[in-house]
Design an enzyme around this catalytic site. Sequence first.
Site, mmCIF file in Angstrom:
data_model
loop_
_atom_site.group_PDB
_atom_site.id
_atom_site.type_symbol
_atom_site.label_atom_id
_atom_site.label_comp_id
_atom_site.label_asym_id
_atom_site.label_seq_id
_atom_site.Cartn_x
_atom_site.Cartn_y
_atom_site.Cartn_z
ATOM 1 N N ARG A 14 0.803 -1.225 0.000
ATOM 2 C CA ARG A 14 0.000 0.000 0.000
ATOM 3 C C ARG A 14 0.841 1.283 0.000
ATOM 4 N NH1 ARG A 14 -3.741 -1.684 4.910
ATOM 5 N NH2 ARG A 14 -1.941 -3.042 5.244
ATOM 6 N N TYR A 98 6.750 -4.728 15.685
ATOM 7 C CA TYR A 98 6.478 -4.575 14.250
ATOM 8 C C TYR A 98 7.261 -3.392 13.714
ATOM 9 C CZ TYR A 98 2.832 -7.897 15.182
ATOM 10 O OH TYR A 98 2.187 -9.032 15.552
ATOM 11 N N ASN A 223 0.829 1.931 7.008
ATOM 12 C CA ASN A 223 0.584 1.080 5.842
ATOM 13 C C ASN A 223 0.593 1.854 4.541
ATOM 14 O OD1 ASN A 223 0.081 -1.418 7.291
ATOM 15 N ND2 ASN A 223 -1.706 -0.352 8.084
#
Length: 451
Positions: A14, A98, A223
């Site tokens: 994305r 993450y 994202n």
Amino acid sequence: MNNAIILAAGQGKRMKSQTSKVLHKVGNKYLLQHVVDVAKNHVEKMNIIVGHNSQSVKSAITESKINWVLQEKQLGTGHAVKQAIPFIEENSICLILYADVPLLQSKTIEELLKKARTNGFSLLSVVLNDPFGYGRIIRDTNGLIKSIVEQKDASETDLKIKEINTGIMALKGSLLKKYLNELKTNNAQGEFYLTDIVEIAVKDNVNIASFICESADEVMGINDKKQLSQAERLYQMKQAENFMSSGLTLMDPSRFDCRGNLKFGDDCTIDINVVFEGDNVLGNNVLISPNCIIKDSKIGDNAVILPNSIIENSTIGSSTSIGPFARIRPDTTIGNHSKVGNFVEIKKSSVSNNSKISHLSYVGDSKIGSDVNIGAGVITCNYDGSNKHQTEIKDGAFIGSNSQLVAPVSIGKNATIGAGSTITQNAPDNKLTVSRNKQSTIDKWKRPQKK
Ligand code: UD1
Ligand code: CA
């Protein structure tokens, strides 16, 4: 002993970019480097799972505690974590992070690790007004965490839950190893979901310690480019607040950008739209006016940087004024009580104390003494088309306006250069040197008439 597993193997489709998602930047620092920097003080070893663009990711990040682990195919977050299992010790606490969650704070990690040490397993969640897309936290009638259901697998009732999984968790190495082996791919995405270990642990009678993060900003994931820009603003605002609480005056924190490290003394003021890059140090009582870019520089006490100036890899002395519209290029040192005025460019030069270069000049590869006055439009001609040459201007010299000093050349102590001179040879101390045609007037000359 603590260790971390940082997930960074995904492509980040994305972002619509040739660059790996985790190598996009916030505050001019890679997303993954943010995560590494916040985690490194809490763990002995960091296992970073890479896949897409793994070579460029590996070479971009610097930290000695890293063990790079390759996940060849991205079969899900559970599969990603599993790649690190050979490096996890049974009795360690394992922190899962993450690479696309860069704003996580150190004290949150500390708290999560503490809870994991007590309960064996701790999970970081957050409550969102719009939980769309995230895994939902399912709790039992006693309010204890029971499982996590992904958006794509969730029922109507589950989708109403606003408490979501941040993905960040900490648990004992032995439990992680055991539960990862039980993961299956019977879900909507056909992936190995790391989140399934929650339900498996609960069935194994583990009481998962819940930690609800107070700030949604801190655990925001990146994202796409819109979220990247939001993270940048959040990061800058947080930094601005920290600086203000240490005494820095910011005329408008929402128009302040520091992409690197900034140190400052007392009573410094930063006006709007100033960008700091790299490592900068300000003394006491420094004023930076609007629209300046300051990079890797040191600015002395009481210095004033006037609007629209650019200073790069240079040192500015105390009580000196720069700008407006000045450009100080790398390897320049300006002394104390000096002045560099509008439309002046200085490169790789030193200017000593009490000297003035007030208007429209180019000074390159030069050594300028103290009490020197350089008139408007003076140029040091440092480049002969092939090589660069040095100009020296000794203490007390006065360079008349619109002069060119053709380097290599030296101007003596207290020398005066007449305006409009082109100086190609050294000028002696204490004397006037001029190199221009004598002025003459033609008596009988008549201006042509229009026909
Ligand atoms: C995941 C969680 C979800 C949580 C959300 C928080 C799972 C199954 N779901 O969902 O509960 O609310 O994060 O943001 O864990 N990655 C790999 N290898 C893989 C797959 C992913 O390294 O095989 C990495 C990605 O690069 C990314 C991270 O793991 O950094 C998360 O993966 P992603 O697919 O974005 O998970 P979500 O669907 O967002
Ligand atoms: Ca996914």
